[in-house]
Design a protein around this motif. Structure first.
Motif, PDB file in Angstrom:
ATOM      1  N   GLY A   1       0.778  -1.131  -0.025  1.00  0.00           N
ATOM      2  CA  GLY A   1       0.045   0.057  -0.001  1.00  0.00           C
ATOM      3  C   GLY A   1       0.661   1.297  -0.118  1.00  0.00           C
ATOM      4  O   GLY A   1       0.136   2.350   0.371  1.00  0.00           O
ATOM      5  N   HIS A   2       1.974   1.210  -0.419  1.00  0.00           N
ATOM      6  CA  HIS A   2       2.876   2.518  -0.390  1.00  0.00           C
ATOM      7  C   HIS A   2       3.304   2.975  -1.523  1.00  0.00           C
ATOM      8  O   HIS A   2       4.199   3.709  -1.813  1.00  0.00           O
ATOM      9  CB  HIS A   2       4.134   2.053   0.557  1.00  0.00           C
ATOM     10  CG  HIS A   2       4.180   1.719   1.758  1.00  0.00           C
ATOM     11  ND1 HIS A   2       3.882   0.621   2.335  1.00  0.00           N
ATOM     12  CD2 HIS A   2       4.426   2.762   2.947  1.00  0.00           C
ATOM     13  CE1 HIS A   2       3.662   0.993   3.889  1.00  0.00           C
ATOM     14  NE2 HIS A   2       4.033   2.154   4.109  1.00  0.00           N
ATOM     15  N   GLU A   3       2.340   2.705  -2.690  1.00  0.00           N
ATOM     16  CA  GLU A   3       2.438   3.239  -3.977  1.00  0.00           C
ATOM     17  C   GLU A   3       2.448   4.903  -4.021  1.00  0.00           C
ATOM     18  O   GLU A   3       2.775   5.585  -4.991  1.00  0.00           O
ATOM     19  CB  GLU A   3       1.882   2.556  -5.085  1.00  0.00           C
ATOM     20  CG  GLU A   3       2.071   1.274  -5.586  1.00  0.00           C
ATOM     21  CD  GLU A   3       3.548   1.215  -6.224  1.00  0.00           C
ATOM     22  OE1 GLU A   3       3.746   2.275  -6.865  1.00  0.00           O
ATOM     23  OE2 GLU A   3       4.196   0.424  -6.191  1.00  0.00           O
ATOM     24  N   PHE A   4       1.730   5.359  -2.890  1.00  0.00           N
ATOM     25  CA  PHE A   4       1.561   6.816  -2.809  1.00  0.00           C
ATOM     26  C   PHE A   4       2.762   7.625  -2.939  1.00  0.00           C
ATOM     27  O   PHE A   4       2.935   8.669  -3.308  1.00  0.00           O
ATOM     28  CB  PHE A   4       0.718   7.226  -1.602  1.00  0.00           C
ATOM     29  CG  PHE A   4       1.435   7.101  -0.333  1.00  0.00           C
ATOM     30  CD1 PHE A   4       2.215   8.040   0.356  1.00  0.00           C
ATOM     31  CD2 PHE A   4       0.943   5.694   0.393  1.00  0.00           C
ATOM     32  CE1 PHE A   4       2.899   7.810   1.442  1.00  0.00           C
ATOM     33  CE2 PHE A   4       1.800   5.520   1.737  1.00  0.00           C
ATOM     34  CZ  PHE A   4       2.514   6.699   2.171  1.00  0.00           C
ATOM     35  N   TYR A   5       3.926   6.930  -2.599  1.00  0.00           N
ATOM     36  CA  TYR A   5       5.176   7.465  -2.735  1.00  0.00           C
ATOM     37  C   TYR A   5       5.466   7.961  -4.215  1.00  0.00           C
ATOM     38  O   TYR A   5       6.304   8.859  -4.437  1.00  0.00           O
ATOM     39  CB  TYR A   5       6.243   6.671  -2.134  1.00  0.00           C
ATOM     40  CG  TYR A   5       6.363   6.782  -0.622  1.00  0.00           C
ATOM     41  CD1 TYR A   5       6.854   7.707   0.191  1.00  0.00           C
ATOM     42  CD2 TYR A   5       5.792   5.786   0.262  1.00  0.00           C
ATOM     43  CE1 TYR A   5       7.124   7.879   1.516  1.00  0.00           C
ATOM     44  CE2 TYR A   5       5.850   5.827   1.326  1.00  0.00           C
ATOM     45  CZ  TYR A   5       6.610   6.809   2.102  1.00  0.00           C
ATOM     46  OH  TYR A   5       6.632   6.836   3.569  1.00  0.00           O
ATOM     47  N   ASN A   6       4.823   7.225  -5.334  1.00  0.00           N
ATOM     48  CA  ASN A   6       5.183   7.382  -6.559  1.00  0.00           C
ATOM     49  C   ASN A   6       3.988   8.136  -7.296  1.00  0.00           C
ATOM     50  O   ASN A   6       3.989   8.001  -8.597  1.00  0.00           O
ATOM     51  CB  ASN A   6       5.776   5.991  -7.084  1.00  0.00           C
ATOM     52  CG  ASN A   6       6.843   5.433  -6.264  1.00  0.00           C
ATOM     53  OD1 ASN A   6       7.674   5.934  -6.044  1.00  0.00           O
ATOM     54  ND2 ASN A   6       6.892   4.140  -6.469  1.00  0.00           N
ATOM     55  N   ASP A   7       2.989   8.691  -6.366  1.00  0.00           N
ATOM     56  CA  ASP A   7       1.816   8.792  -7.100  1.00  0.00           C
ATOM     57  C   ASP A   7       2.238  10.053  -7.924  1.00  0.00           C
ATOM     58  O   ASP A   7       2.948  11.124  -7.554  1.00  0.00           O
ATOM     59  CB  ASP A   7       0.867   9.517  -6.013  1.00  0.00           C
ATOM     60  CG  ASP A   7      -0.539   9.576  -6.409  1.00  0.00           C
ATOM     61  OD1 ASP A   7      -0.801   9.945  -7.587  1.00  0.00           O
ATOM     62  OD2 ASP A   7      -1.304   9.666  -5.552  1.00  0.00           O
ATOM     63  N   GLU A   8       1.487  10.029  -9.221  1.00  0.00           N
ATOM     64  CA  GLU A   8       1.712  11.264  -9.888  1.00  0.00           C
ATOM     65  C   GLU A   8       1.157  12.499  -9.590  1.00  0.00           C
ATOM     66  O   GLU A   8       1.447  13.714 -10.026  1.00  0.00           O
ATOM     67  CB  GLU A   8       1.034  10.792 -11.456  1.00  0.00           C
ATOM     68  CG  GLU A   8       1.793   9.715 -12.254  1.00  0.00           C
ATOM     69  CD  GLU A   8       1.218   9.487 -13.551  1.00  0.00           C
ATOM     70  OE1 GLU A   8       0.440  10.052 -14.116  1.00  0.00           O
ATOM     71  OE2 GLU A   8       1.817   8.554 -14.413  1.00  0.00           O
TER      72      GLU A   8
END
Length: 713
Positions: free
Chosen positions: A281-288
């Protein structure tokens, strides 16, 4: 599961070196005391030994009265061998070397030699053991077996059957640790393979762990697959901030982007496990949609600007507003950020309208259990649950809200026979191992909580004042059965399990039910009167830290007049009574239960500052937008649900012009009241430790390892 069977010690020989070890300790663990290692595949220290792979074969003998050693005729599996007095273990003999080579040669007969394209390459136990212990050449020239490649067990886990060595780790994890038993072996012999029942989707909430414990590349991370090689990655220790458990993780990144998360060992918190929410669930670090630049409103548009311009816009508005200003925060900022913000609001803006809570019921200063009942709301640390005789889970789906605590409670049942009582209005994962399930009608939590309390009084387990006894007359188990639908006999049985050695678990989600305050107090009273440890755990990464620092309208840390809570702030914004509102790390549209109120509030407030890591729905209402660092882009500490303070050091660089939340507050403070600046979060914590007794032991030099638990305030 490698727990020692006894505290008594025995004397064994390891390669002719005498060693004292606990009686019953598995030999694989015993040899580690001498710095030696026995190669393994199927063995895992947290699961029952099964001796499936035979990689750990050693020579074993027993010391005779004349001092000689009489060896067993055949090698033994060290992973199933408990230590006993006089045992002699040999890990470096010709027989052991030969057997290890034979085992590896057998495993490699059908294992594809596709290391160059395997995601496990470079960190593969099979690869490593083959290089160290295996044969130098292969005698096998026949065609290997061919099976389906990259079979998706779920959206997270991909299975490559050709690589499976049938160690059983994944199957045993789902049976012993997560308890969902979603994986099992099908077929036999060389055709044996792990599979879900009827080839259904692998829906475990802890499925990511099987990827990490798989000793080959059979189970791989579908999101990480082909994204990088281990030697391409940089790895830093980190803390997961997606719930209040505070799990320790390894943060793998490449070229400034998060690539994957793996579990990191902390025996006091998550052992080595993660939930799927934390692992994937840590893809928010790469959020466009990450916020990278300051935005200020000019006319109808938000335009890119500078920090100085933003400060020049917002400071006069908040200073002028005074007590008509307010700040709302999320529950996932650092302790240092919370401290500096409350300092800014109270000393800089001269107001007390400050809150971080978003539940339907918001307790006032006099409603808290610590004040009203002189009773702590959190009394049990995560690791302590393993030793509880009984656990009452009230009104929470533990696997969803406290996933790592769920694993601990299940471990208490699985290993130590703890009796678990689950009280909930719908099925939960904990039902699978519950001794007793109290399935109540939705909205009847208060009646059930009082009925359990009444049953403890009725049985003589608990004593309450006469006034309370009169109130409990209306909640006898029989009367409660009619209200809640829970049989009176089950209520009495649940009450009989409460007492010293038991623990009660609920969460802040209980504050969203009808009569939340009465329900919470009734559940707490069960613990108070019986001696069971009571716990109402927070849900967000740093709710406990926010409370301890004083992100509350009553100014817990500052001792000032009471201000407005979250609901009152939004209501006053909607009514035009609040002139300036600052949202820090929160989006009211996703957090507040009344969307209509949020819309009216943000439309009506004259000046709105939105400070966040990514675009939110509130952004379109903003007068000023401030980009904020994400947790792993900043240095700071977080306080988990048990009050454990842990440090999260920076892993990634901040995106664009984003700044730390504590630094933003500090810069505003200096513009309002010039003074000596604070240059780093370490100094913020040092100031906190001096002014807030709860953080007295939480200075950065003490946070290595497992962290420290908040001191008694």
């Amino acid at each position: 599961m490698a727990a020692v069977a006894s505290t008594d010690t025995v004397t064994i020989l390891v390669n002719d070196v005498e060693l004292q070890v606990p009686k019953g300790e598995i030999i694989v663990e015993s040899v580690k005391r001498l710095g030696l290692e026995i190669p393994i595949f199927c063995y895992h220290s947290r699961m029952k030994p099964v001796g499936m792979c035979r990689m750990c074969l050693v020579e074993v003998g027993f010391k005779q009265p004349d001092g000689s050693v009489r060896k067993m005729p055949k090698p033994q599996a060290a992973c199933t061998l408990p230590a006993s007095d006089g045992m002699a273990i040999y890990t470096d003999t010709e027989m052991v070397h030969r057997d290890r080579k034979s085992v590896l040669e057998l495993l490699l007969i059908n294992h594809p030699l596709d290391c160059p394209i395997c995601d496990r390459g470079g960190e593969c136990p099979l690869q490593n053991n083959t290089l160290i212990y295996g044969p130098s050449t292969s005698r096998y020239i026949e065609i290997k077996r061919h099976l389906p490649k990259a079979y998706p067990l779920s959206s997270y886990v991909t299975l490559d059957l050709e690589r499976c060595i049938q160690c059983g780790r994944c199957v045993r994890f789902t049976e012993e640790i997560s308890g969902d038993s979603q994986l099992a072996f099908r077929f036999r012999g060389a055709s044996m393979q792990p599979s879900t029942f009827e080839l259904r989707n692998f829906e475990s909430k802890f499925s990511g762990n099987v990827i990490e414990i798989c000793p080959v590349g059979a189970l791989t991370n579908a999101e990480y697959r082909f994204r990088a090689r281990p030697w391409d990655l940089e790895t830093r220790p980190a803390i997961c901030t997606l719930c209040s458990n505070g799990c320790n993780v390894w943060f793998d990144y490449r070229a400034g982007k998060m690539v994957r998360m793996n579990g990191r060992t902390n025996e006091a918190v998550n052992e080595e496990w993660t939930c799927d929410k934390g692992k994937f669930g840590h893809e928010f670090y790469n959020d466009e949609k990450r916020l990278k630049n300051v935005l200020v409103r000019r006319g109808e548009k938000l335009i890119e600007s500078e920090w100085a311009t933003a400060y020049a816009d917002l400071i006069p508005r908040f200073e002028k507003a005074g007590k008509k200003a307010a700040v709302l925060m999320g529950g996932s900022l650092s302790n240092e950020a919370y401290y500096m913000v409350q300092k800014l609001v109270r000393n800089g803006f001269k107001c007390n309208n400050l809150d971080h809570r978003w539940t339907k019921h918001l307790m006032g200063a006099n409603d808290r259990l610590e004040t009203k009942m002189n009773f702590k709301s959190v009394q049990t640390q995560i690791a302590s649950f393993e030793n509880k005789s009984a656990v009452l889970i009230f009104g929470t789906s533990l696997a969803d809200e406290q996933p790592i605590l769920f694993l601990r409670v299940r471990k208490a049942w699985f290993q130590n026979g703890a009796k678990v009582v689950v009280a909930h209005d719908s099925p939960t994962d904990a039902d699978s191992f519950a001794h007793l399930i109290l399935r109540y009608k939705p909205g009847t939590e208060e009646a059930l909580a009082n009925a359990i309390l009444a049953a403890t009084v009725e049985s003589g387990k608990a004593s309450v004042p006469d006034a309370v006894k009169k109130q409990l007359v209306d909640f006898s188990p029989e009367k409660a059965e009619k209200i809640t639908g829970v049989p009176a006999a089950q209520i009495r049985e649940a009450a009989s399990l409460m007492g010293p050695g038991a623990a009660i678990i609920t969460t802040h989600s209980l504050l969203n039910v009808d009569k939340a305050q009465d329900t919470l107090e009734a559940v707490a009273a069960v613990g108070m009167t019986t001696g069971a440890e009571f716990n109402c755990y927070a849900l967000n990464a740093n709710d406990i830290g926010a409370d301890a620092v004083g992100i509350l309208p009553d100014g817990k840390a500052a001792g000032k007049d009471e201000g407005l809570n979250t609901h009152d702030i939004l209501q006053d914004c909607a009514n035009g009574k609040i002139e300036s509102l600052w949202l820090m790390g929160c989006d009211p549209f996703t957090l507040h239960p009344d969307r209509h109120l949020v819309e009216r509030a943000l439309e009506s407030v004259e000046f709105l500052v939105v400070q966040d890591i990514a675009e939110t729905e509130a952004l379109s209402y903003a007068s000023v937008v401030l980009p904020m660092c994400a947790p792993a882009e900043d240095d700071g500490t977080y306080t988990n649900m048990e009050g454990r303070v842990q440090r999260l050091k920076p892993v990634l660089d901040a995106k664009g012009n984003a700044k730390s939340a504590w630094r933003i507050a500090q810069e505003v403070i200096l513009r309002i009241t010039p003074g000596a600046p604070i240059f780093n979060p370490k100094d913020v914590m040092a100031e906190m430790a001096g002014k807030l007794p709860a953080f007295a032991n939480a200075t950065y030099d003490r946070l290595e390892g497992e962290g420290v638990v908040l001191s008694e305030a």
